[in-house]
Design a protein around this motif. Structure first.
Motif, PDB file in Angstrom:
ATOM      1  N   ARG A   5     -35.424 -63.550 -41.591  1.00  0.00           N
ATOM      2  CA  ARG A   5     -35.438 -62.478 -40.600  1.00  0.00           C
ATOM      3  C   ARG A   5     -34.561 -61.312 -41.069  1.00  0.00           C
ATOM      4  NH1 ARG A   5     -35.851 -63.423 -34.401  1.00  0.00           N
ATOM      5  NH2 ARG A   5     -36.272 -61.290 -33.871  1.00  0.00           N
ATOM      6  N   GLN A   6     -35.087 -60.119 -40.930  1.00  0.00           N
ATOM      7  CA  GLN A   6     -34.369 -58.915 -41.331  1.00  0.00           C
ATOM      8  C   GLN A   6     -33.491 -58.430 -40.178  1.00  0.00           C
ATOM      9  OE1 GLN A   6     -34.392 -57.656 -44.432  1.00  0.00           O
ATOM     10  NE2 GLN A   6     -35.613 -59.462 -44.877  1.00  0.00           N
ATOM     11  N   PRO A   7     -32.373 -57.770 -40.523  1.00  0.00           N
ATOM     12  CA  PRO A   7     -31.512 -57.251 -39.447  1.00  0.00           C
ATOM     13  C   PRO A   7     -32.213 -56.150 -38.663  1.00  0.00           C
ATOM     14  CG  PRO A   7     -30.827 -56.402 -41.576  1.00  0.00           C
ATOM     15  CD  PRO A   7     -31.897 -57.429 -41.837  1.00  0.00           C
ATOM     16  N   ARG A   8     -31.907 -56.072 -37.384  1.00  0.00           N
ATOM     17  CA  ARG A   8     -32.478 -55.037 -36.537  1.00  0.00           C
ATOM     18  C   ARG A   8     -31.746 -53.729 -36.811  1.00  0.00           C
ATOM     19  NH1 ARG A   8     -35.146 -55.843 -30.957  1.00  0.00           N
ATOM     20  NH2 ARG A   8     -35.567 -57.812 -31.937  1.00  0.00           N
ATOM     21  N   ARG A   9     -32.497 -52.684 -37.088  1.00  0.00           N
ATOM     22  CA  ARG A   9     -31.903 -51.382 -37.346  1.00  0.00           C
ATOM     23  C   ARG A   9     -32.029 -50.535 -36.094  1.00  0.00           C
ATOM     24  NH1 ARG A   9     -31.768 -50.653 -43.204  1.00  0.00           N
ATOM     25  NH2 ARG A   9     -32.828 -52.408 -44.149  1.00  0.00           N
ATOM     26  N   ARG A  10     -30.974 -49.790 -35.794  1.00  0.00           N
ATOM     27  CA  ARG A  10     -30.968 -48.975 -34.580  1.00  0.00           C
ATOM     28  C   ARG A  10     -30.497 -47.559 -34.888  1.00  0.00           C
ATOM     29  NH1 ARG A  10     -31.542 -52.341 -30.150  1.00  0.00           N
ATOM     30  NH2 ARG A  10     -30.942 -54.480 -30.469  1.00  0.00           N
ATOM     31  N   ALA A  12     -29.603 -43.931 -35.916  1.00  0.00           N
ATOM     32  CA  ALA A  12     -29.722 -43.109 -37.120  1.00  0.00           C
ATOM     33  C   ALA A  12     -30.116 -43.951 -38.332  1.00  0.00           C
ATOM     34  CB  ALA A  12     -28.411 -42.383 -37.391  1.00  0.00           C
ATOM     35  N   GLU A  13     -29.635 -45.197 -38.389  1.00  0.00           N
ATOM     36  CA  GLU A  13     -29.985 -46.069 -39.513  1.00  0.00           C
ATOM     37  C   GLU A  13     -31.487 -46.369 -39.520  1.00  0.00           C
ATOM     38  OE1 GLU A  13     -28.818 -50.399 -41.453  1.00  0.00           O
ATOM     39  OE2 GLU A  13     -28.224 -49.949 -39.396  1.00  0.00           O
ATOM     40  N   ARG A  14     -32.044 -46.627 -38.337  1.00  0.00           N
ATOM     41  CA  ARG A  14     -33.485 -46.901 -38.220  1.00  0.00           C
ATOM     42  C   ARG A  14     -34.297 -45.671 -38.619  1.00  0.00           C
ATOM     43  NH1 ARG A  14     -37.032 -50.361 -35.176  1.00  0.00           N
ATOM     44  NH2 ARG A  14     -38.895 -49.254 -34.521  1.00  0.00           N
ATOM     45  N   LEU A  15     -33.868 -44.502 -38.161  1.00  0.00           N
ATOM     46  CA  LEU A  15     -34.562 -43.262 -38.490  1.00  0.00           C
ATOM     47  C   LEU A  15     -34.531 -42.998 -39.994  1.00  0.00           C
ATOM     48  CD1 LEU A  15     -36.032 -40.706 -37.533  1.00  0.00           C
ATOM     49  CD2 LEU A  15     -33.789 -39.652 -37.238  1.00  0.00           C
ATOM     50  N   ALA A  16     -33.372 -43.175 -40.619  1.00  0.00           N
ATOM     51  CA  ALA A  16     -33.246 -42.956 -42.062  1.00  0.00           C
ATOM     52  C   ALA A  16     -34.118 -43.948 -42.833  1.00  0.00           C
ATOM     53  CB  ALA A  16     -31.784 -43.084 -42.489  1.00  0.00           C
ATOM     54  N   PHE A  17     -34.146 -45.208 -42.385  1.00  0.00           N
ATOM     55  CA  PHE A  17     -34.967 -46.225 -43.033  1.00  0.00           C
ATOM     56  C   PHE A  17     -36.450 -45.870 -42.917  1.00  0.00           C
ATOM     57  CE2 PHE A  17     -37.110 -50.453 -42.813  1.00  0.00           C
ATOM     58  CZ  PHE A  17     -36.875 -50.849 -44.121  1.00  0.00           C
ATOM     59  N   ALA A  18     -36.868 -45.462 -41.713  1.00  0.00           N
ATOM     60  CA  ALA A  18     -38.268 -45.091 -41.490  1.00  0.00           C
ATOM     61  C   ALA A  18     -38.649 -43.887 -42.349  1.00  0.00           C
ATOM     62  CB  ALA A  18     -38.505 -44.800 -40.014  1.00  0.00           C
ATOM     63  N   GLU A  19     -37.756 -42.935 -42.510  1.00  0.00           N
ATOM     64  CA  GLU A  19     -38.047 -41.765 -43.342  1.00  0.00           C
ATOM     65  C   GLU A  19     -38.161 -42.140 -44.818  1.00  0.00           C
ATOM     66  OE1 GLU A  19     -34.938 -39.117 -42.055  1.00  0.00           O
ATOM     67  OE2 GLU A  19     -36.220 -38.269 -40.470  1.00  0.00           O
ATOM     68  N   ARG A  20     -37.349 -43.109 -45.268  1.00  0.00           N
ATOM     69  CA  ARG A  20     -37.483 -43.588 -46.663  1.00  0.00           C
ATOM     70  C   ARG A  20     -38.824 -44.291 -46.848  1.00  0.00           C
ATOM     71  NH1 ARG A  20     -32.133 -45.157 -45.936  1.00  0.00           N
ATOM     72  NH2 ARG A  20     -32.703 -47.347 -45.808  1.00  0.00           N
ATOM     73  N   TYR A  26     -46.004 -41.897 -48.724  1.00  0.00           N
ATOM     74  CA  TYR A  26     -46.636 -40.669 -49.222  1.00  0.00           C
ATOM     75  C   TYR A  26     -46.670 -40.631 -50.760  1.00  0.00           C
ATOM     76  CZ  TYR A  26     -46.957 -38.452 -44.608  1.00  0.00           C
ATOM     77  OH  TYR A  26     -47.288 -38.137 -43.311  1.00  0.00           O
ATOM     78  N   ALA A  27     -45.760 -41.362 -51.402  1.00  0.00           N
ATOM     79  CA  ALA A  27     -45.751 -41.435 -52.865  1.00  0.00           C
ATOM     80  C   ALA A  27     -46.811 -42.407 -53.385  1.00  0.00           C
ATOM     81  CB  ALA A  27     -44.372 -41.848 -53.367  1.00  0.00           C
ATOM     82  N   GLY A  28     -47.496 -43.123 -52.461  1.00  0.00           N
ATOM     83  CA  GLY A  28     -48.605 -43.971 -52.881  1.00  0.00           C
ATOM     84  C   GLY A  28     -48.491 -45.435 -52.538  1.00  0.00           C
ATOM     85  N   SER A  29     -47.345 -45.895 -52.051  1.00  0.00           N
ATOM     86  CA  SER A  29     -47.211 -47.307 -51.681  1.00  0.00           C
ATOM     87  C   SER A  29     -48.068 -47.606 -50.459  1.00  0.00           C
ATOM     88  CB  SER A  29     -45.755 -47.639 -51.343  1.00  0.00           C
ATOM     89  OG  SER A  29     -44.953 -47.588 -52.480  1.00  0.00           O
ATOM     90  N   SER A  30     -48.594 -48.815 -50.405  1.00  0.00           N
ATOM     91  CA  SER A  30     -49.365 -49.236 -49.238  1.00  0.00           C
ATOM     92  C   SER A  30     -48.417 -49.811 -48.186  1.00  0.00           C
ATOM     93  CB  SER A  30     -50.382 -50.308 -49.635  1.00  0.00           C
ATOM     94  OG  SER A  30     -49.710 -51.497 -50.029  1.00  0.00           O
ATOM     95  N   ILE A  31     -48.895 -49.909 -46.955  1.00  0.00           N
ATOM     96  CA  ILE A  31     -48.082 -50.525 -45.908  1.00  0.00           C
ATOM     97  C   ILE A  31     -47.784 -51.964 -46.295  1.00  0.00           C
ATOM     98  CG2 ILE A  31     -47.984 -51.227 -43.483  1.00  0.00           C
ATOM     99  CD1 ILE A  31     -49.756 -48.826 -42.816  1.00  0.00           C
ATOM    100  N   ARG A  37     -42.013 -55.620 -49.903  1.00  0.00           N
ATOM    101  CA  ARG A  37     -40.797 -55.185 -50.584  1.00  0.00           C
ATOM    102  C   ARG A  37     -39.574 -55.233 -49.666  1.00  0.00           C
ATOM    103  NH1 ARG A  37     -41.785 -49.706 -52.667  1.00  0.00           N
ATOM    104  NH2 ARG A  37     -40.548 -49.004 -50.927  1.00  0.00           N
ATOM    105  N   THR A  38     -39.749 -54.898 -48.390  1.00  0.00           N
ATOM    106  CA  THR A  38     -38.621 -54.848 -47.466  1.00  0.00           C
ATOM    107  C   THR A  38     -38.375 -56.149 -46.727  1.00  0.00           C
ATOM    108  OG1 THR A  38     -39.992 -54.020 -45.652  1.00  0.00           O
ATOM    109  CG2 THR A  38     -38.912 -52.366 -47.062  1.00  0.00           C
ATOM    110  N   GLY A  39     -39.389 -57.014 -46.688  1.00  0.00           N
ATOM    111  CA  GLY A  39     -39.259 -58.258 -45.948  1.00  0.00           C
ATOM    112  C   GLY A  39     -39.599 -58.121 -44.474  1.00  0.00           C
ATOM    113  N   TYR A  40     -40.033 -56.946 -44.061  1.00  0.00           N
ATOM    114  CA  TYR A  40     -40.443 -56.727 -42.675  1.00  0.00           C
ATOM    115  C   TYR A  40     -41.933 -57.038 -42.538  1.00  0.00           C
ATOM    116  CZ  TYR A  40     -36.066 -54.476 -41.385  1.00  0.00           C
ATOM    117  OH  TYR A  40     -34.761 -54.231 -41.099  1.00  0.00           O
ATOM    118  N   ALA A  41     -42.354 -57.337 -41.320  1.00  0.00           N
ATOM    119  CA  ALA A  41     -43.758 -57.612 -41.048  1.00  0.00           C
ATOM    120  C   ALA A  41     -44.579 -56.328 -41.200  1.00  0.00           C
ATOM    121  CB  ALA A  41     -43.930 -58.162 -39.635  1.00  0.00           C
ATOM    122  N   TYR A  42     -45.846 -56.489 -41.529  1.00  0.00           N
ATOM    123  CA  TYR A  42     -46.765 -55.359 -41.675  1.00  0.00           C
ATOM    124  C   TYR A  42     -46.719 -54.458 -40.439  1.00  0.00           C
ATOM    125  CZ  TYR A  42     -51.181 -52.846 -42.242  1.00  0.00           C
ATOM    126  OH  TYR A  42     -52.129 -51.856 -42.351  1.00  0.00           O
TER     127      TYR A  42
END
Length: 71
Positions: A5-10, A12-20, A26-31, A37-42
């Motif tokens: 299980r991945q830690p819950r992000r809340r 500004a940290e969640r926003l920064a993670f989502a922007e990354r 946009y650089a071409g990675s699929s969902i 890669r991140t260990g989070y669910a699709y």
């Protein structure tokens, strides 16, 4: 057994993670690739992308021309 299980992000940290994730998408990675890669669910990755206004690509990847194509 170790938890995957991945830690819950809340906040500004969640926003920064989502922007990354958005930048990588946009650089071409699929969902699916981002999820693996991140260990989070699709669905979590998809929701994070949508939360920052990411315009998702249509399903099915890039369209390919039929074999033989018009000449």
């Amino acid at each position: 057994m170790k938890s995957t299980r991945q830690p819950r992000r809340r906040g500004a940290e969640r926003l920064a993670f989502a922007e990354r994730l958005c930048a990588d998408y946009y650089a071409g990675s699929s969902i699916r690739n981002l999820a693996d890669r991140t260990g989070y669910a699709y669905g979590t990755v998809r929701n994070l992308l949508l939360s920052v206004g990411t315009k998702l690509r249509p399903r099915g990847g890039t369209a390919r021309s039929p074999k033989g194509g018009a000449q």
